[in-house]
Design a protein around this motif. Structure first.
Motif, PDB file in Angstrom:
ATOM      1  N   ALA A   1       0.857  -1.244   0.109  1.00  0.00           N
ATOM      2  CA  ALA A   1      -0.403  -0.473   0.389  1.00  0.00           C
ATOM      3  C   ALA A   1       1.217   1.334   0.251  1.00  0.00           C
ATOM      4  CB  ALA A   1      -1.291  -0.003   1.148  1.00  0.00           C
ATOM      5  N   GLN A   2       2.226   1.344   0.470  1.00  0.00           N
ATOM      6  CA  GLN A   2       2.609   2.372   0.894  1.00  0.00           C
ATOM      7  C   GLN A   2       3.437   2.480  -0.416  1.00  0.00           C
ATOM      8  OE1 GLN A   2       3.475   4.947   3.336  1.00  0.00           O
ATOM      9  NE2 GLN A   2       4.542   5.622   1.559  1.00  0.00           N
ATOM     10  N   THR A   3       3.951   1.559  -1.384  1.00  0.00           N
ATOM     11  CA  THR A   3       4.187   1.253  -1.987  1.00  0.00           C
ATOM     12  C   THR A   3       3.693   1.845  -3.627  1.00  0.00           C
ATOM     13  OG1 THR A   3       6.167  -0.380  -1.994  1.00  0.00           O
ATOM     14  CG2 THR A   3       5.572   0.935  -4.249  1.00  0.00           C
ATOM     15  N   GLN A   4       2.406   1.508  -3.570  1.00  0.00           N
ATOM     16  CA  GLN A   4       1.756   2.209  -3.913  1.00  0.00           C
ATOM     17  C   GLN A   4       1.590   4.022  -3.942  1.00  0.00           C
ATOM     18  OE1 GLN A   4      -1.850  -0.130  -3.569  1.00  0.00           O
ATOM     19  NE2 GLN A   4      -1.193  -1.418  -4.865  1.00  0.00           N
ATOM     20  N   ILE A   5       1.036   4.431  -2.874  1.00  0.00           N
ATOM     21  CA  ILE A   5       1.343   5.701  -2.959  1.00  0.00           C
ATOM     22  C   ILE A   5       2.571   6.431  -3.061  1.00  0.00           C
ATOM     23  CG2 ILE A   5       1.016   7.402  -0.759  1.00  0.00           C
ATOM     24  CD1 ILE A   5      -1.751   6.222  -1.442  1.00  0.00           C
TER      25      ILE A   5
END
Length: 353
Positions: free
Chosen positions: A304-308
């Protein structure tokens, strides 16, 4: 049969009936008690010569289907895993927000896009320029808030692992204690033994909520508990689990099987006779709350952090990248094009074609 023998036979029957009524009363009273197993009396006939002379109470039997109990613990582990993930994913959705609501990434992006479009039609407008800057700041703040929310969830998962390890250690110690007490009974089946078995089953079930386990019981009523991956947790003695929680989470705080590179906590088991084992790098815990916390901390929320981060990088690239034609170099020993790199800053990337 003499009168005294008849009275003795009647009294033994009354005692058996009284014991049965007491047991039925206990079954009814504890019908909703977690971990309580319905019990019945084991009765036999006492004989004198060729005739039955009394009723013998030979023990207390727990009405327990061991196969169903094993299946229940497996499902308990899976349900706990799913429940933790469902709760965290619901909270993650709360961090993202409803796309149709204000205060979300989508809302900030749409406002920024509208401001840029307004500037494109009125490039000399001071208010349009200020609107783009303000919308860009709001967009950056929203991205930072989303990232902070994700890292807070990762920190909560880390705290959940720590709490689960403490609960697991207590359960393991209690199972070991009850194993010792049950061994002292010599395998007899009476009310006190049945009560000890009920207590131990409660702790085993509690442990099954935290991780996937299997059990083996010997003739002395002792149970040995293993993980499904084969790691022994408790028998006559309990192993000890430890977790080195790292505290604050950032996007750069991630797990690595190499201890020198890992920046989050790992779970280590210390065996009663010595020796330690890393339970995370070996994937020894595959279900239950602990497995869910690990999966969320090290995989789901990291993605999820990587997508942001990828979204922010794409926005940054779209707003800052520019194509500049080189100047033909015709003088001197070199031939080709001159590139003006005087405006480069840290983090800039050049693509030459």
């Amino acid at each position: 049969m003499g009168l005294s023998q008849a009275l003795s036979t009647a009294m033994s029957g009354l005692r058996a009936t009284q014991a049965s009524l007491s047991l039925v009363s206990s079954n009814v009273a504890n019908a909703e008690t977690p971990g309580y197993v319905r019990k019945t009396l084991n009765q036999d006939t006492g004989t004198t010569g060729q005739f039955g002379s009394s009723v013998l109470i030979t023990g207390v039997n727990r009405q327990l289907d061991e196969f169903l109990q094993t299946q229940l613990r497996t499902e308990t582990s899976g349900a706990a895993y799913a429940d933790v993930r469902s709760s965290f994913l619901s909270n993650l959705q709360g961090v993202y927000g409803n796309p149709d609501s204000t205060g979300t990434i989508e809302d900030a992006y749409n406002k920024f896009l509208t401001a840029v479009q307004g500037l494109s039609t009125s490039p000399d407008s001071q208010s349009a320029r200020i609107g783009v800057v303000n919308a860009a700041q709001s967009m950056a703040q929203q991205l930072n808030a989303t990232s902070q929310g994700i890292q807070t969830l990762r920190a909560n998962a880390e705290a959940g692992i720590n709490d689960s390890i403490n609960t697991a250690n207590n359960a393991l110690q209690q199972i070991a204690r009850l194993n010792v007490q049950l061994q002292a009974t010599g395998g007899t089946q009476d009310a006190s033994t049945a009560a000890l078995l009920d207590q131990r089953d409660r702790y085993v079930t509690q442990l099954s909520q935290l991780m996937d386990i299997r059990t083996v019981t010997n003739s002395q009523n002792q149970v040995t508990v293993f993980t499904n991956s084969g790691v022994q947790l408790v028998g006559a003695q309990a192993a000890t689990l430890s977790f080195n929680a790292q505290g604050t989470m950032t996007p750069n705080t991630q797990y690595n099987s190499d201890p020198t590179k890992s920046t989050v906590g790992t779970i280590t088991i210390t065996f009663p006779q010595g020796g330690t084992y890393d339970m995370v790098s070996t994937n020894s815990i595959r279900s239950g709350k602990i497995a869910a916390y690990l999966e969320l901390r090290d995989n789901t929320l990291v993605k999820a952090q990587t997508q942001i981060d990828q979204f922010a990088a794409s926005m940054s690239s779209a707003l800052s990248d520019k194509t500049t034609a080189g100047t033909a170099a015709t003088a001197g020993a070199q031939s080709g094009f001159d590139l003006d790199l005087s405006g480069l800053q840290n983090g800039n990337t050049i693509h030459v074609s």
